[in-house]
Design a protein around this motif. Structure first.
Motif, PDB file in Angstrom:
ATOM      1  N   ILE A  94      25.309  57.895 -67.399  1.00 16.60           N
ATOM      2  CA  ILE A  94      26.721  57.516 -67.423  1.00 16.60           C
ATOM      3  C   ILE A  94      26.906  56.092 -66.929  1.00 16.60           C
ATOM      4  N   VAL A  95      28.012  55.501 -67.325  1.00 19.74           N
ATOM      5  CA  VAL A  95      28.353  54.130 -66.949  1.00 19.74           C
ATOM      6  C   VAL A  95      29.722  54.134 -66.278  1.00 19.74           C
ATOM      7  N   TYR A  96      29.802  53.507 -65.126  1.00 20.21           N
ATOM      8  CA  TYR A  96      31.062  53.350 -64.393  1.00 20.21           C
ATOM      9  C   TYR A  96      31.587  51.939 -64.648  1.00 20.21           C
ATOM     10  N   ASN A  97      32.873  51.864 -64.934  1.00 18.62           N
ATOM     11  CA  ASN A  97      33.501  50.580 -65.251  1.00 18.62           C
ATOM     12  C   ASN A  97      34.745  50.357 -64.411  1.00 18.62           C
ATOM     13  N   TYR A  98      34.797  49.249 -63.742  1.00 16.20           N
ATOM     14  CA  TYR A  98      36.031  48.805 -63.094  1.00 16.20           C
ATOM     15  C   TYR A  98      36.762  47.870 -64.063  1.00 16.20           C
ATOM     16  N   GLY A  99      38.062  47.764 -63.870  1.00 13.57           N
ATOM     17  CA  GLY A  99      38.816  46.804 -64.667  1.00 13.57           C
ATOM     18  C   GLY A  99      39.564  47.386 -65.842  1.00 13.57           C
ATOM     19  N   ALA A 100      39.686  48.717 -65.931  1.00 15.40           N
ATOM     20  CA  ALA A 100      40.468  49.312 -67.017  1.00 15.40           C
ATOM     21  C   ALA A 100      41.952  49.251 -66.671  1.00 15.40           C
ATOM     22  N   PHE A 101      42.794  49.166 -67.691  1.00 13.31           N
ATOM     23  CA  PHE A 101      44.234  49.154 -67.469  1.00 13.31           C
ATOM     24  C   PHE A 101      44.914  49.872 -68.629  1.00 13.31           C
ATOM     25  N   ASP A 102      46.151  50.293 -68.409  1.00 15.61           N
ATOM     26  CA  ASP A 102      46.879  51.092 -69.394  1.00 15.61           C
ATOM     27  C   ASP A 102      48.020  50.259 -69.965  1.00 15.61           C
ATOM     28  N   PHE A 103      47.937  49.942 -71.268  1.00 10.25           N
ATOM     29  CA  PHE A 103      48.966  49.137 -71.924  1.00 10.25           C
ATOM     30  C   PHE A 103      50.334  49.816 -71.916  1.00 10.25           C
ATOM     31  N   SER A 104      50.349  51.139 -71.776  1.00 12.44           N
ATOM     32  CA  SER A 104      51.623  51.858 -71.825  1.00 12.44           C
ATOM     33  C   SER A 104      52.338  51.892 -70.479  1.00 12.44           C
ATOM     34  N   ILE A 138      54.006  43.790 -68.905  1.00 14.97           N
ATOM     35  CA  ILE A 138      53.920  42.326 -68.818  1.00 14.97           C
ATOM     36  C   ILE A 138      54.425  41.843 -67.460  1.00 14.97           C
ATOM     37  N   GLY A 139      55.553  42.394 -67.021  1.00 14.12           N
ATOM     38  CA  GLY A 139      56.119  41.982 -65.736  1.00 14.12           C
ATOM     39  C   GLY A 139      55.181  42.273 -64.577  1.00 14.12           C
ATOM     40  N   LYS A 140      54.567  43.448 -64.594  1.00 15.60           N
ATOM     41  CA  LYS A 140      53.629  43.805 -63.533  1.00 15.60           C
ATOM     42  C   LYS A 140      52.378  42.932 -63.585  1.00 15.60           C
ATOM     43  N   PHE A 141      51.909  42.635 -64.813  1.00 21.24           N
ATOM     44  CA  PHE A 141      50.720  41.791 -64.944  1.00 21.24           C
ATOM     45  C   PHE A 141      50.985  40.399 -64.385  1.00 21.24           C
ATOM     46  N   VAL A 142      52.142  39.816 -64.735  1.00 22.50           N
ATOM     47  CA  VAL A 142      52.489  38.476 -64.254  1.00 22.50           C
ATOM     48  C   VAL A 142      52.680  38.482 -62.742  1.00 22.50           C
ATOM     49  N   LYS A 143      53.358  39.508 -62.234  1.00 22.34           N
ATOM     50  CA  LYS A 143      53.601  39.570 -60.790  1.00 22.34           C
ATOM     51  C   LYS A 143      52.323  39.793 -60.008  1.00 22.34           C
ATOM     52  N   GLY A 144      51.384  40.556 -60.605  1.00 18.62           N
ATOM     53  CA  GLY A 144      50.114  40.788 -59.911  1.00 18.62           C
ATOM     54  C   GLY A 144      50.045  42.108 -59.184  1.00 18.62           C
ATOM     55  N   ASP A 145      50.923  43.059 -59.553  1.00 18.23           N
ATOM     56  CA  ASP A 145      50.840  44.385 -58.918  1.00 18.23           C
ATOM     57  C   ASP A 145      50.526  45.474 -59.944  1.00 18.23           C
ATOM     58  N   LEU A 146      49.968  45.078 -61.089  1.00  9.94           N
ATOM     59  CA  LEU A 146      49.532  46.041 -62.086  1.00  9.94           C
ATOM     60  C   LEU A 146      48.324  46.813 -61.557  1.00  9.94           C
ATOM     61  N   GLN A 147      48.380  48.131 -61.692  1.00  8.39           N
ATOM     62  CA  GLN A 147      47.301  48.968 -61.175  1.00  8.39           C
ATOM     63  C   GLN A 147      46.174  49.093 -62.208  1.00  8.39           C
ATOM     64  N   TYR A 148      44.991  48.666 -61.819  1.00 11.67           N
ATOM     65  CA  TYR A 148      43.775  48.844 -62.614  1.00 11.67           C
ATOM     66  C   TYR A 148      43.046  50.077 -62.071  1.00 11.67           C
ATOM     67  N   PHE A 149      42.054  50.556 -62.807  1.00  9.61           N
ATOM     68  CA  PHE A 149      41.355  51.753 -62.345  1.00  9.61           C
ATOM     69  C   PHE A 149      39.911  51.764 -62.837  1.00  9.61           C
ATOM     70  N   VAL A 150      39.130  52.621 -62.202  1.00  8.75           N
ATOM     71  CA  VAL A 150      37.725  52.777 -62.563  1.00  8.75           C
ATOM     72  C   VAL A 150      37.599  53.938 -63.536  1.00  8.75           C
ATOM     73  N   ASN A 204      38.006  42.165 -59.353  1.00  5.41           N
ATOM     74  CA  ASN A 204      37.889  42.374 -60.791  1.00  5.41           C
ATOM     75  C   ASN A 204      36.689  43.262 -61.093  1.00  5.41           C
ATOM     76  N   CYS A 205      36.311  43.373 -62.366  1.00  2.16           N
ATOM     77  CA  CYS A 205      35.248  44.312 -62.748  1.00  2.16           C
ATOM     78  C   CYS A 205      33.899  43.930 -62.152  1.00  2.16           C
ATOM     79  N   THR A 206      33.746  42.673 -61.788  1.00  2.00           N
ATOM     80  CA  THR A 206      32.478  42.225 -61.199  1.00  2.00           C
ATOM     81  C   THR A 206      32.497  42.318 -59.676  1.00  2.00           C
ATOM     82  N   THR A 207      33.538  41.791 -59.050  1.00  2.00           N
ATOM     83  CA  THR A 207      33.578  41.788 -57.584  1.00  2.00           C
ATOM     84  C   THR A 207      33.569  43.204 -57.016  1.00  2.00           C
ATOM     85  N   MET A 208      34.206  44.147 -57.723  1.00  2.00           N
ATOM     86  CA  MET A 208      34.209  45.525 -57.246  1.00  2.00           C
ATOM     87  C   MET A 208      32.798  46.101 -57.249  1.00  2.00           C
ATOM     88  N   VAL A 209      31.996  45.733 -58.255  1.00  2.00           N
ATOM     89  CA  VAL A 209      30.610  46.201 -58.326  1.00  2.00           C
ATOM     90  C   VAL A 209      29.760  45.500 -57.272  1.00  2.00           C
TER      91      VAL A 209
END
Length: 370
Positions: free
Chosen positions: A61-71, A76-88, A145-150
């Motif tokens: 299996i492969v674990y990935n950080y940095g996924a996000f949900d377009f829905s 856009i507002g959360k992405f610009v503000k910087g409080d958009l929740q990403y997940f593994v 991000n996906c690298t620093t978390m790893v």
């Protein structure tokens, strides 16, 4: 549409019923997967994943950080503000492989020289992240991000920051700059970045820099990299030179504006440049992204250009000269500061245009006055 389906498949992969209670065998392996660059803005720097493989237990299996949900509501507002929740997320390696094969992006695997106990600890920690509230985190362009978390996960298992940046003689901006091949995307990103990206790059935050650091890292005198393999080789066709997507098209556009020599064009340009400066000022106050704070590019796209454009339209000569001199003085400060910055080579046409137009307007007013 296909890419959206692939993303959805990866997202649904987090619900695959792997047991958290499985104990890995002594044959289990951990490797870091470095994936190639993609044309999309979120893929232009590559990707980092963690692969856990245990042939005796049938796990790969492969674990990935940095996924996000377009829905996500107000995405856009959360992405610009910087409080958009990403997940593994995690899923089967073969699905991961086919996804990158479809996107024609290479995969380089580096097996890590870890003890069975360290591998089991990492496996448990990753599963804990997936199946708990730890799964979600607030994304930060450099720090989370996906690298620093790893990087943090692996260093945590090692018990010390063994894997670290060896590019502290460069700034974050200098490291990022070569990745941006689209000229106008590069221009926009460089203009919106503030002073943080000019700091020494003490953080490992990009996949290929992480890959190189792994190869150079030793723990107790032994290399942390057990072996390195290119799992997926791709052929990237060299893109032909695109005049429209280059600094030459920008220079041509600005020269056309100059040769047309119309007052309404100058006023319109200064209004747009001033609005851009206001945006740079306000986004730093609104956004939680530290990378856009203290943006010195407002000395080029100066909000005072809005005032200058207003007086230019009204023909109030003394005010035009006053604000014109203030703007030129700030532009000189900007020019002196920019001579040491790598992105000077793509912003100089704007600097030249501002000096030429504002200087010419002031000289013409003084000439008429005399």
């Amino acid at each position: 549409m296909i890419k959206k389906l692939l993303f959805l498949f990866l997202f649904l992969g987090t619900t695959i019923s792997y047991s958290q209670n499985i104990t890995l065998s002594e044959k289990a392996k951990v490797s870091i997967l470095t994936c190639g660059l993609g044309p999309e803005s979120y893929a232009m720097y590559g990707h980092t994943g963690i692969r856990i493989k245990d042939s005796l237990k049938g796990i790969d299996i492969v674990y990935n950080y940095g996924a996000f949900d377009f829905s996500t509501p107000n995405f856009i507002g959360k992405f610009v503000k910087g409080d958009l929740q990403y997940f593994v997320t995690y899923g089967n390696f073969i699905d991961f492989y086919y996804n990158y094969q479809y996107e024609n992006r290479e995969i380089i695997e580096q097996e890590l020289n870890l003890t069975p106990l360290q591998i089991r600890d990492l496996y448990q920690q990753l599963n804990q992240s997936v199946f708990s509230e730890e799964r979600f985190y607030t994304y930060k362009f450099i720090d989370r991000n996906c690298t620093t978390m790893v990087v943090d996960k692996i260093n945590g298992i090692l018990g010390k920051e063994y894997i670290k940046s060896n590019t502290t003689n460069q700034s974050y901006r200098e490291i990022l700059y070569p990745y941006m091949t689209d000229f106008y995307m590069k221009l926009g990103i460089q203009l919106i970045f503030g002073t943080k990206v000019d700091e020494p790059a003490t953080r490992l935050f990009l996949p290929y820099e992480f890959k190189d650091a792994i190869s150079a890292t030793k723990v107790n005198g032994n290399l942390i990299e057990k072996n390195k393999t290119t799992l997926l080789k791709v052929t990237q066709s060299e893109l032909p030179f695109n005049w429209l997507n280059s600094i030459y098209s920008l220079i041509t556009i600005l020269l056309i504006l100059v040769f047309l020599n119309k007052k309404w064009i100058q006023i319109s340009y200064f209004i747009l440049a001033g609005i851009l400066g206001v945006f740079f000022s306000l986004v730093g106050l609104y956004s939680l992204h530290e990378e856009v704070l203290w943006n010195y590019n407002i000395l080029l796209f100066n909000p005072l250009l809005l005032v200058f454009a207003w007086y230019l339209k009204k023909g109030i000569k003394d005010r035009i000269v006053l604000f014109g001199k203030v703007i030129l003085a700030l532009l000189l400060v900007y020019l002196a500061y920019m001579t040491t910055k790598i992105h000077f080579e793509i912003v100089w046409p704007f600097i030249a245009l501002h000096f030429y137009w504002i200087g010419k307007i002031i000289l013409q007013i003084k000439k008429v006055s005399n």
